[in-house]
Design a protein around this motif. Structure first.
Motif, PDB file in Angstrom:
ATOM      1  N   ASP A 277       0.842  -1.209   0.000  1.00  0.00           N
ATOM      2  CA  ASP A 277       0.000   0.000   0.000  1.00  0.00           C
ATOM      3  C   ASP A 277       0.878   1.261   0.000  1.00  0.00           C
ATOM      4  O   ASP A 277       0.591   2.230  -0.713  1.00  0.00           O
ATOM      5  CB  ASP A 277      -0.908   0.016   1.234  1.00  0.00           C
ATOM      6  N   ALA A 278       1.938   1.231   0.827  1.00  0.00           N
ATOM      7  CA  ALA A 278       2.855   2.379   0.887  1.00  0.00           C
ATOM      8  C   ALA A 278       3.616   2.542  -0.424  1.00  0.00           C
ATOM      9  O   ALA A 278       3.833   3.665  -0.906  1.00  0.00           O
ATOM     10  CB  ALA A 278       3.834   2.195   2.046  1.00  0.00           C
ATOM     11  N   LEU A 279       4.007   1.421  -1.026  1.00  0.00           N
ATOM     12  CA  LEU A 279       4.726   1.452  -2.303  1.00  0.00           C
ATOM     13  C   LEU A 279       3.831   2.009  -3.412  1.00  0.00           C
ATOM     14  O   LEU A 279       4.273   2.803  -4.248  1.00  0.00           O
ATOM     15  CB  LEU A 279       5.198   0.037  -2.657  1.00  0.00           C
ATOM     16  N   LYS A 280       2.572   1.604  -3.402  1.00  0.00           N
ATOM     17  CA  LYS A 280       1.607   2.061  -4.410  1.00  0.00           C
ATOM     18  C   LYS A 280       1.432   3.574  -4.357  1.00  0.00           C
ATOM     19  O   LYS A 280       1.203   4.234  -5.379  1.00  0.00           O
ATOM     20  CB  LYS A 280       0.273   1.362  -4.197  1.00  0.00           C
ATOM     21  N   ALA A 281       1.537   4.144  -3.151  1.00  0.00           N
ATOM     22  CA  ALA A 281       1.331   5.591  -2.973  1.00  0.00           C
ATOM     23  C   ALA A 281       2.528   6.423  -3.428  1.00  0.00           C
ATOM     24  O   ALA A 281       2.428   7.645  -3.536  1.00  0.00           O
ATOM     25  CB  ALA A 281       1.027   5.876  -1.502  1.00  0.00           C
ATOM     26  N   LEU A 282       3.656   5.779  -3.700  1.00  0.00           N
ATOM     27  CA  LEU A 282       4.853   6.506  -4.123  1.00  0.00           C
ATOM     28  C   LEU A 282       4.729   6.973  -5.565  1.00  0.00           C
ATOM     29  O   LEU A 282       3.895   6.489  -6.329  1.00  0.00           O
ATOM     30  CB  LEU A 282       6.084   5.603  -3.991  1.00  0.00           C
ATOM     31  N   THR A 283       5.590   7.880  -5.969  1.00  0.00           N
ATOM     32  CA  THR A 283       5.673   8.282  -7.374  1.00  0.00           C
ATOM     33  C   THR A 283       6.363   7.157  -8.162  1.00  0.00           C
ATOM     34  O   THR A 283       6.985   6.256  -7.578  1.00  0.00           O
ATOM     35  CB  THR A 283       6.496   9.572  -7.534  1.00  0.00           C
ATOM     36  N   VAL A 284       6.263   7.213  -9.476  1.00  0.00           N
ATOM     37  CA  VAL A 284       6.920   6.210 -10.326  1.00  0.00           C
ATOM     38  C   VAL A 284       8.422   6.191 -10.060  1.00  0.00           C
ATOM     39  O   VAL A 284       9.043   5.125  -9.964  1.00  0.00           O
ATOM     40  CB  VAL A 284       6.638   6.502 -11.819  1.00  0.00           C
ATOM     41  N   GLU A 285       9.021   7.372  -9.915  1.00  0.00           N
ATOM     42  CA  GLU A 285      10.463   7.451  -9.671  1.00  0.00           C
ATOM     43  C   GLU A 285      10.831   6.847  -8.322  1.00  0.00           C
ATOM     44  O   GLU A 285      11.819   6.113  -8.212  1.00  0.00           O
ATOM     45  CB  GLU A 285      10.932   8.909  -9.733  1.00  0.00           C
ATOM     46  N   GLN A 286      10.056   7.135  -7.301  1.00  0.00           N
ATOM     47  CA  GLN A 286      10.352   6.575  -5.977  1.00  0.00           C
ATOM     48  C   GLN A 286      10.258   5.056  -5.978  1.00  0.00           C
ATOM     49  O   GLN A 286      11.097   4.369  -5.387  1.00  0.00           O
ATOM     50  CB  GLN A 286       9.387   7.166  -4.942  1.00  0.00           C
TER      51      GLN A 286
END
Length: 310
Positions: free
Chosen positions: A214-223
């Protein structure tokens, strides 16, 4: 037949093979020469061909791409070595990211020992092995492909080992791919991560990985591209890495300190369930990152003289 390679004669009596030149060869060499230049109709119509110049010299000139008879025979018959960090995981990654037709062609060429995946270990280990191979046999550079992680902390920071290996490949004109993203795990679609969690963990066991995803999904593409999937985000970070994530909330940073299992990539890219693999391929199609990997697969198939339509 060795018809997957076409040799163009050059530097031999003005571009022609005459009786004098052939006469200087031993019978075994004449037989080998006949095998190299034997392109049957089926191969010529269906397989990619390469053009190179064969010269009447003892030594090949790699700068001008002129090859001796002995080296030409090796070019026509030697398998293509694909150097990767992990022979199993990286091969599964290439197959999953490739178009289905290319994946099948590559699998067939591996089965026929025309393509061979070599386990290199870490990036530094690959560099040492590759340099040793080329120093001992310069022709190795012609039929070797190298794929490796960037181990990038951000788009501005590529690991020193990755830079050194890429420099070595460029120095010897070895075809290669340094992944843009941090590692092969960073190419797994978010939807595939949820599928993996749901299919491999009990309801209670899913909670930590779902929180991380869930936290990964909320990141930007670059992050997401540079997130350390197998280690989790460290509390003490390199400045480049810190710049990429410093704006996140304390709650998000806490979740991102969790990590994915070591063998997750192999399970996702190598799943044997046909429906799940079809679903994964559909998820990969939505991600532009497939372009760089498919370019690498195409270059490997080109080296191996794969079928034209692969």
């Amino acid at each position: 037949s060795l018809g997957r390679t076409l040799a163009i004669l050059g530097g031999v009596s003005g571009g022609h093979v005459n009786g004098d030149w052939l006469g200087r060869l031993s019978r075994a060499e004449r037989d080998m020469w006949g095998a190299v230049t034997d392109r049957d109709v089926a191969d010529a119509a269906t397989l990619r061909t390469a053009t190179f110049k064969v010269v009447d010299h003892e030594q090949s000139n790699f700068v001008s791409s002129e090859f001796s008879l002995k080296d030409s025979i090796r070019l026509a018959s030697s398998p293509i070595d694909v150097f990767v960090e992990n022979r199993i995981n990286d091969a599964l990654f290439l197959h999953a990211m490739a178009h289905i037709t290319s994946s099948r062609a590559m699998a067939d060429l591996v089965k026929r020992n025309i393509i061979s995946f070599r386990h290199g270990g870490g990036i530094g280990d690959i560099r040492v092995q590759l340099e040793e191979d080329i120093n001992n046999d310069p022709l190795r550079a012609v039929f070797t492909y190298v794929m490796f992680d960037s181990d990038s902390l951000s788009k501005n920071y590529v690991s020193r080992n990755a830079i050194l290996l890429e420099d070595l490949c460029k120095k010897h004109s070895v075809k290669h791919l340094r992944l843009v993203r941090r590692a092969i795990e960073n190419y797994i679609p978010i939807a595939a991560l949820y599928d993996y969690i749901n299919n491999n963990y009990s309801y209670d066991g899913r909670a930590p990985l779902r929180r991380l995803t869930d936290a990964l999904k909320a990141l930007t593409v670059e992050q997401r591209a540079y997130f350390p999937m197998k280690a989790g985000l460290p509390k003490v970070r390199h400045p480049d890495e810190d710049d990429l994530y410093k704006a996140l909330s304390a709650q998000a940073l806490d979740a991102l300190q969790l990590k994915y299992p070591e063998k997750m990539a192999a399970k996702i890219y190598g799943q044997t369930d046909e429906a799940l693999m079809h679903r994964l391929r559909g998820q990969i199609e939505k991600d532009d990152a497939k372009i760089e990997v498919r370019r690498a697969v195409s270059e490997i198939l080109e080296l191996a003289r794969a079928p034209i339509d692969a």
